[in-house]
Design an enzyme around this catalytic site. Structure first.
Site: not given
Ligand code: NAP
Length: 488
Positions: A294, A260
């Site tokens: 993010c 990720e």
């Protein structure tokens, strides 16, 4: 929030390494200080693991693996469910702890703890739904039997920006699948993970299933693990640069990897958007978690016909937000994680201004106080070459660019090596579907500024990552598929 409450929240957390169910010091006795980013003062010291500690953690994770894999799925699910309840009960105190080490406002930390806990509830329910298959071979000659088994000991590396949720998103499916694990939290935010590990022990997780290594030497600790054949899985959340290096290191043993990684999310406001909804969605997509997400909107593309009203409303909203210490009442934006984080944001803004961008609000670090504060900032007329449009900002800065038509917006949005998430605001279903299909991202927010939920598969394409966390497929990252050819 009183100093007394803050001290109690920190004092209550174990400060050692968790190996084989025991809290212990690092082999070499090393410790390091954890800092409060709102004051730049130390909060406490925690153990600083080295390679010997890492191998001790792998010894115990490997030894515990067969027995843990054989545990009843319902039992594993019940442990997660109990941990879910404990997290909810202790959310107020844990939120203070998280804010002290990470900086975001306490209300947001509480939101993260509830979100983190939901991964345990979700995977408690998934533990009992691991299934397989049985079919007659097409030629009728024999049977095809498919079973799912835990991958084996896993190394879980987490970032500082969501110190607990990025952990439960990995620990939840690993526990549900029957994997043992070693968790390495970011050095800036070990306390939330240490508190979480203690809670999992109280919830009944057997010794050795979860081991925690806090360290300031991530390479020294992780590389020997990745090169040891007993480790079978790496799940990493963090920057693309570090993720790429870990993929290379994982190649030696052909490890299963989940990545990720970083993002550079476009947020597109179409000509037919509901302006109010678009501004609300942008505020949350940009400012949630101090902009240190993010999934944060990194580039805001607004149709030329809405540019003026959108930008001035956004500047009003961001300009009126209260910046301060996250434990103080009413604060909406806390400090950035450290001096390097603040200086990076500052350099991106300066670069954009040099290239011709206009500062509508913010634009300078907050001087004259300790801690790493940067104010919410709106930049208009940002030119195409500015670094702020290419790099992950990780701070409360909203660069706005105008566009003329949908094709141009899609082209601009996809012009990046990242592909985590994108956001589109439009009142037309047809247009929304077209954007959702054309955007090269693993996730799309359609008239929504937040996409995260444990029930959905979270993850990116391109250099934003490999694999998915959460949703029905989140557990697959921790399961192997075995096929048995059966002669009958
Ligand atoms: P980072 O510097 O890549 O660090 C992430 C983790 O990797 C930390 O635990 C870090 O430990 C560790 N690490 C660093 N170097 C390592 C090495 N050589 N070997 C093993 N581990 C190593 O990222 P960050 O600054 O903490 O986090 C921000 C990044 O995470 C952003 O790029 C953000 O987009 C990304 N992120 C992605 C997602 C997602 O779901 N896609 C979610 C959240 C964050 P130390 O703390 O000791 O350096």
């Amino acid at each position: 929030m009183t100093g007394h409450h803050e001290r109690l929240a920190v004092e209550r957390v174990p400060k050692g390494l968790l190996i084989g169910g025991k809290w212990r010091a690092a082999v070499d006795g090393g410790e390091y200080e954890v800092e409060d980013p709102s004051t730049a003062q130390p909060l406490c010291a925690v153990a600083d693991a080295g390679a010997d500690d890492a191998l001790a953690a792998l010894d115990t994770a490997a030894a515990a693996q067969p027995c843990w894999a054989a545990t009843a799925p319902r039992e594993r699910g019940e442990i997660l469910r109990a941990a879910f309840e404990l997290l909810r009960e202790r959310q107020d105190e844990l939120a203070v702890l998280m804010t002290l080490e990470m900086g975001k406002p306490v209300a947001e930390s509480r939101g993260e703890i509830r979100y983190a806990a939901e991964f345990f509830r979700w995977f408690a329910e998934e533990a009992v739904r691991i299934d397989g298959g049985w079919q007659t071979a097409p030629d009728g000659d024999g049977r095809i039997w498919v079973m799912r088994q835990p991958v084996g000991p896993a190394l879980l590396i987490t970032p500082w920006n969501f110190p607990m949720a990025m952990g439960t998103r990995k620990i939840g499916p690993a526990v549900a699948a029957g994997c043992t694990m070693i968790v390495k939290p970011a050095h800036q935010t070990p306390l939330s993970m240490l508190a979480l590990a203690e809670i999992l022990g109280q919830a009944g997780l057997p010794d050795g299933v979860l081991n925690v290594l806090t360290t300031t030497r991530p390479g020294e600790v992780c590389e020997p693990l990745l090169r040891d054949g007993r480790l079978r899985k790496l799940s990493f959340t963090g920057s693309t640069a570090v993720g790429r290096r870990l993929i290379e290191q994982s190649a030696a043993n052909v490890l299963r990897t989940s990545m990720e990684l970083g993002g550079n999310a476009p947020l597109i406001v179409c000509e037919d958007a509901d302006l109010g909804k678009a501004v609300d969605g942008t505020v949350i997509a940009k400012l949630r978690n101090n902009g240190e997400a993010c999934t944060a909107a990194n580039r805001i593309y607004v149709h030329a016909s809405l540019a003026e009203p959108f930008t001035s409303r956004l500047a009003d909203r961001l300009g009126s937000m209260i910046v301060g210490r996250g434990t103080d009442e009413g604060v909406q934006v806390g400090p950035l994680i450290d001096a390097a984080g603040r200086d990076k944001v500052d350099s991106l803004v300066r670069d954009a201004v040099r290239a011709g961008a206009r500062v509508l609000v913010g634009g300078e670090p907050i001087a004259g106080r300790p801690g790493y504060f940067y104010p919410p900032t709106v930049l208009a007329d940002v030119p195409a070459g500015a670094r702020v449009l290419r790099e992950e900002i990780f701070g409360p800065v909203a660069p706005v660019v105008t566009f003329e038509n949908d094709d141009q917006a899609i082209r601009l949005a996809n012009d990046t090596v990242y592909g985590l998430v994108s956001y589109v605001f439009t009142e037309s279903l047809r247009r929304g579907v077209r954007y959702a299909e054309a955007l090269e991202t693993g996730m799309v927010g359609l008239n929504k500024g937040v996409v995260s939920t444990p029930a959905a598969p979270f993850g990116g394409v391109k250099q934003s990552g490999l694999g998915r966390e959460g949703g029905r497929i989140g557990i697959d990252e921790y399961l192997e598929t075995k096929y048995v050819a059966v002669d009958v």
